[in-house]
Design a protein around this motif. Structure first.
Motif, PDB file in Angstrom:
ATOM      1  N   GLY A 212       0.826  -1.179  -0.032  1.00 37.65           N
ATOM      2  CA  GLY A 212       0.138   0.002  -0.057  1.00 37.65           C
ATOM      3  C   GLY A 212       0.944   1.433   0.135  1.00 37.65           C
ATOM      4  N   ALA A 213       2.245   1.226  -0.262  1.00 33.69           N
ATOM      5  CA  ALA A 213       2.704   2.361  -0.358  1.00 33.69           C
ATOM      6  C   ALA A 213       2.428   3.189  -1.423  1.00 33.69           C
ATOM      7  N   PHE A 214       1.953   4.467  -1.093  1.00 37.45           N
ATOM      8  CA  PHE A 214       1.361   5.386  -2.063  1.00 37.45           C
ATOM      9  C   PHE A 214       2.338   6.516  -2.725  1.00 37.45           C
ATOM     10  N   GLN A 215       3.238   6.900  -1.550  1.00 37.47           N
ATOM     11  CA  GLN A 215       4.100   7.937  -2.014  1.00 37.47           C
ATOM     12  C   GLN A 215       5.355   7.968  -1.243  1.00 37.47           C
ATOM     13  N   ILE A 216       6.481   8.172  -1.587  1.00 34.11           N
ATOM     14  CA  ILE A 216       7.675   8.247  -0.582  1.00 34.11           C
ATOM     15  C   ILE A 216       8.486   9.550  -0.851  1.00 34.11           C
ATOM     16  N   PHE A 217       8.811  10.211   0.183  1.00 33.93           N
ATOM     17  CA  PHE A 217       9.396  11.394   0.416  1.00 33.93           C
ATOM     18  C   PHE A 217      10.977  11.245   0.044  1.00 33.93           C
ATOM     19  N   LEU A 218      11.490  11.866  -0.842  1.00 35.21           N
ATOM     20  CA  LEU A 218      13.025  11.757  -1.121  1.00 35.21           C
ATOM     21  C   LEU A 218      13.734  13.236  -1.099  1.00 35.21           C
ATOM     22  N   GLY A 219      14.643  13.155  -0.313  1.00 36.94           N
ATOM     23  CA  GLY A 219      15.465  14.590  -0.251  1.00 36.94           C
ATOM     24  C   GLY A 219      16.347  14.424  -1.487  1.00 36.94           C
TER      25      GLY A 219
ATOM     26  N   ILE B   2       4.982   3.808  -7.416  1.00 33.82           N
ATOM     27  CA  ILE B   2       5.181   4.633  -6.058  1.00 33.82           C
ATOM     28  C   ILE B   2       4.997   5.722  -6.394  1.00 33.82           C
ATOM     29  N   ASN B   3       4.403   6.806  -5.822  1.00 35.13           N
ATOM     30  CA  ASN B   3       4.643   8.284  -6.253  1.00 35.13           C
ATOM     31  C   ASN B   3       5.814   8.888  -5.551  1.00 35.13           C
TER      32      ASN B   3
ATOM     33  N   HIS C 125       7.427  12.125  -3.750  1.00 29.19           N
ATOM     34  CA  HIS C 125       7.391  13.440  -3.096  1.00 29.19           C
ATOM     35  C   HIS C 125       8.831  14.108  -3.281  1.00 29.19           C
ATOM     36  N   GLY C 126       9.347  14.680  -4.004  1.00 29.51           N
ATOM     37  CA  GLY C 126      10.585  15.325  -4.294  1.00 29.51           C
ATOM     38  C   GLY C 126      10.724  16.400  -3.433  1.00 29.51           C
ATOM     39  N   SER C 127      11.734  16.499  -2.550  1.00 31.80           N
ATOM     40  CA  SER C 127      12.079  17.795  -1.775  1.00 31.80           C
ATOM     41  C   SER C 127      13.379  18.500  -2.558  1.00 31.80           C
ATOM     42  N   PHE C 128      13.382  19.808  -2.450  1.00 36.94           N
ATOM     43  CA  PHE C 128      14.606  20.541  -3.407  1.00 36.94           C
ATOM     44  C   PHE C 128      14.934  21.647  -2.637  1.00 36.94           C
ATOM     45  N   ILE C 129      16.091  21.867  -2.222  1.00 34.85           N
ATOM     46  CA  ILE C 129      16.604  23.284  -1.611  1.00 34.85           C
ATOM     47  C   ILE C 129      17.087  24.166  -2.666  1.00 34.85           C
ATOM     48  N   VAL C 130      16.849  25.324  -2.154  1.00 35.31           N
ATOM     49  CA  VAL C 130      17.452  26.833  -2.842  1.00 35.31           C
ATOM     50  C   VAL C 130      18.026  27.521  -2.132  1.00 35.31           C
ATOM     51  N   GLY C 131      19.424  27.900  -2.453  1.00 32.98           N
ATOM     52  CA  GLY C 131      20.049  29.102  -1.840  1.00 32.98           C
ATOM     53  C   GLY C 131      21.256  28.618  -1.043  1.00 32.98           C
ATOM     54  N   ASP C 132      21.930  27.464  -1.696  1.00 32.55           N
ATOM     55  CA  ASP C 132      22.968  26.866  -1.077  1.00 32.55           C
ATOM     56  C   ASP C 132      24.064  28.177  -1.256  1.00 32.55           C
ATOM     57  N   ILE C 133      24.917  28.040  -0.366  1.00 39.06           N
ATOM     58  CA  ILE C 133      26.026  29.199  -0.271  1.00 39.06           C
ATOM     59  C   ILE C 133      26.904  29.451  -1.576  1.00 39.06           C
ATOM     60  N   ASN C 134      26.883  28.396  -2.206  1.00 39.92           N
ATOM     61  CA  ASN C 134      27.363  28.675  -3.542  1.00 39.92           C
ATOM     62  C   ASN C 134      26.714  28.589  -4.611  1.00 39.92           C
ATOM     63  N   GLU C 135      25.382  28.491  -4.501  1.00 45.62           N
ATOM     64  CA  GLU C 135      24.451  28.292  -5.764  1.00 45.62           C
ATOM     65  C   GLU C 135      24.315  29.417  -6.569  1.00 45.62           C
ATOM     66  N   THR C 136      24.333  29.498  -7.672  1.00 49.79           N
ATOM     67  CA  THR C 136      23.944  30.510  -8.642  1.00 49.79           C
ATOM     68  C   THR C 136      22.514  30.597  -9.400  1.00 49.79           C
ATOM     69  N   LYS C 137      22.106  31.345  -9.929  1.00 51.77           N
ATOM     70  CA  LYS C 137      20.730  31.274 -10.458  1.00 51.77           C
ATOM     71  C   LYS C 137      20.833  30.208 -11.681  1.00 51.77           C
ATOM     72  N   GLU C 138      21.869  30.051 -12.450  1.00 52.49           N
ATOM     73  CA  GLU C 138      22.036  29.239 -13.277  1.00 52.49           C
ATOM     74  C   GLU C 138      21.951  27.816 -12.837  1.00 52.49           C
ATOM     75  N   MET C 139      22.620  27.483 -11.817  1.00 48.71           N
ATOM     76  CA  MET C 139      22.759  26.233 -11.078  1.00 48.71           C
ATOM     77  C   MET C 139      21.241  25.908 -10.627  1.00 48.71           C
TER      78      MET C 139
ATOM     79  N   ASN D  87       9.186  15.518 -13.088  1.00 48.64           N
ATOM     80  CA  ASN D  87       7.753  15.554 -12.881  1.00 48.64           C
ATOM     81  C   ASN D  87       7.266  14.827 -11.670  1.00 48.64           C
ATOM     82  N   PRO D  88       7.646  14.932 -10.436  1.00 50.34           N
ATOM     83  CA  PRO D  88       7.437  14.241  -9.250  1.00 50.34           C
ATOM     84  C   PRO D  88       5.800  14.735  -8.933  1.00 50.34           C
ATOM     85  N   ARG D  89       5.117  13.544  -8.412  1.00 55.26           N
ATOM     86  CA  ARG D  89       3.452  14.204  -8.060  1.00 55.26           C
ATOM     87  C   ARG D  89       3.487  15.331  -7.100  1.00 55.26           C
ATOM     88  N   VAL D  90       4.442  15.321  -6.134  1.00 62.09           N
ATOM     89  CA  VAL D  90       4.631  16.693  -5.387  1.00 62.09           C
ATOM     90  C   VAL D  90       6.123  17.084  -5.460  1.00 62.09           C
TER      91      VAL D  90
END
Length: 533
Positions: free
Chosen positions: A289-296, A329-330, A332-346, A358-361
């Motif tokens: 019955g696993a419907f969705q899994i959260f992945l960092g 299994i759907n 749920h993707g988690s994404f982080i913005v604003g790493d110290i060295n991250e640029t707009k292009e990255m 295209n994750p469900r979430v």
């Protein structure tokens, strides 16, 4: 003793959208407090929104308040009213565990409980009731004669199966309206501690790096109560490492099957590296019955992943995504913005990849230095804090000076990421499809819950999100906060505490919480196999 436990509402977007679940931390505390002969009440301000007045606290001897970082300012406001009523105020939770001095300096809280509190609170209430020496209660901080006292570390509970289930009978369960696939969902916690000690997360320092877990039987026993007594068919496992033990996951699936609980769906956290090593486990999860899994997933830039200490790369991420899709299994993707060295292009590179995946979430968060993390330590050491307006430490507002983007650019990237993820051609022309088995299960379950009306409206959510981002633009916010800070510096501060506090201690142990230094450090610690299991 008569105890009141309070969960502050918080001020972030999710609170405004009424996207919430029962506060299980307080429900666990209430269960052990009641088990030890005290009377207890829980007030969840996400549901009960009235403002407190001193008279509200008169029936109680002790007021306990939960305080994570964005809800900490509200916790202080509640504490001030409780103190006005002459009550003993106890605070616990992530924020005050690591910043106990800050909390005690306000003068509105008497005692800080550091770390997991179930065993500490029982010993503390006994000491308060009997007038015993608080120095003998492990795991607490308090002020005595103008100086900070940190008692010895209290180890977290070892036998989680022996703990009573959360006291949900003290919560207004019918008023929690979060949904999963259109079904009412409720939460459980099946393990504690985390061996991975991620750079931006404080879980390992709060609960220790040794993973402690409940048995499959214990988990399903609790689920049966929620299934039969409350009617839930959707469950969210909120612990960081639900899938850390393959054997336990297999036993859990077998236990569900044995009890004929085949008409449920569930959600859990997992990790890319664990999934790709255990395809047979993923297959069994889908069957159970696993419907969705959260992945960092965090980023699609290898350098950024290295900065976060993820120990995985783009190849492994793509393998995990393909594996979950193989078994229906759907994601749920988690994404982080604003790493110290991250640029707009990255950041754009990651956003385009999210469109393709295209994750469900898709959940985007701004990198936030929470107390107790190695990130917090580094940001403090390097002088990168924009501010310490804790209300805005909700992972939706810029709080750090980065090298690659301005604070305004970071918040604009967050908005753009959400727009690209949810208004993309990939999502519009490739709608998510469930497996035939899941589609049939959802059809049958929804037929039983066709009267449900409390859906979170996506349009309403984005309007709220956009309004909040406009209201809290960093440039505008910083100017406003500069004026307010002059007034707030002296708010709730007691002179005898701020002048007399002394954090110089001779025993290193007093600076530890569950074996980790509470002030944090940037050292990456590799867990041993024993710590993992």
């Amino acid at each position: 003793m008569k105890v009141l436990l309070i969960s502050p509402q918080g001020s972030n977007i999710y609170a405004k959208m009424k996207v919430g679940l029962p506060p299980l931390g307080l429900a666990y505390l209430a269960a052990v407090i009641r088990e030890n002969g005290h009377s207890v009440k829980i007030t969840d301000r996400a549901i009960e929104k009235k403002d407190f007045i001193p008279e509200d606290f008169l029936p109680f001897d002790v007021v306990g308040i939960s305080a994570d970082t964005p809800r900490y300012p509200e916790a202080l406001e509640i504490a001030a009213v409780a103190k006005e009523a002459g009550k003993t105020v106890i605070m616990g939770g992530y924020h005050v565990t690591f910043l106990d001095k800050e909390a005690l300096e306000t003068g509105v809280t008497d005692i800080i409980v550091r770390g997991e509190a179930e065993e500490i609170i029982v010993n503390l209430l006994r000491a308060l009731e009997n007038g015993d020496d608080l120095h003998k209660v492990k795991g607490i901080s308090f002020v005595e004669n103008g100086k900070l006292v940190r008692t010895a570390v209290a180890l977290p509970p070892k036998d989680l199966d022996a703990m009573p289930f959360p006291a949900r009978d003290l919560l207004p369960m019918s008023k929690y309206t979060s949904l999963m696939a259109g079904l009412p969902v409720t939460n459980l916690i099946t393990s504690r501690g985390c061996p991975f000690n991620c750079y931006f997360c404080s879980s390992s320092r709060f609960g220790g790096i040794k993973w402690r877990y409940r048995s499959a039987k214990s988990i399903v026993d609790e689920m049966e109560i929620l299934y039969h007594d409350y009617g839930y068919r959707a469950f969210a496992f909120m612990d960081d490492n639900f899938t850390l033990s393959k054997r336990r996951v297999m036993e859990f699936a077998d236990e569900l099957e044995k009890r004929h609980m085949n008409d449920i769906i569930w959600w859990c956290f997992s990790r890319v590296d664990i999934l790709i090593r255990n395809e047979d486990m993923v297959k069994r999860m889908a069957e159970a019955g696993a419907f969705q899994i959260f992945l960092g997933l965090e980023s699609h830039n290898e350098g950024t992943l290295d900065d976060y200490g993820k120990n995985i790369g783009n190849k492994e991420q793509d393998q995990a995504i393909a594996l979950l899709r193989k078994y229906g299994i759907n994601i749920h993707g988690s994404f982080i913005v604003g790493d110290i060295n991250e640029t707009k292009e990255m950041a754009l590179q990651t956003a385009k990849w999210v469109q393709k995946v295209n994750p469900r979430v898709a959940q985007f968060s701004i990198l936030t230095p929470y107390p107790g993390t190695a990130l917090y330590h580094d940001v403090e050491r390097e002088g990168r804090f924009l501010h310490k307006n804790w209300k805005l430490y909700d992972a939706l507002h810029a709080t750090v000076k980065t090298d690659g983007m301005t604070p305004d650019e970071v918040q604009k990237v967050l908005i753009k990421d959400y727009r690209m993820a949810y208004l993309s051609k990939y999502r519009l022309f490739h709608p998510h499809k469930f497996s035939p088995e899941m589609s049939l299960k959802l059809k049958n379950l929804r037929a039983k819950h066709e009267k449900i009306k409390n859906r979170v409206n996506p349009i309403s959510f984005f309007v709220t999100f956009w309004s909040e981002m406009q209201r809290t633009k960093p440039k505008k916010l910083m100017a406003k906060m500069e004026k307010e800070n002059k007034k707030k510096r002296s708010l709730h501060v007691t002179d005898n505490v701020t002048k007399g506090i002394d954090l110089t201690v001779g025993d290193k142990e007093t600076n530890l919480i569950n074996g980790m230094y509470i002030d944090g450090n940037s050292r990456k610690e590799k867990p041993s196999k024993k710590q993992l299991i």
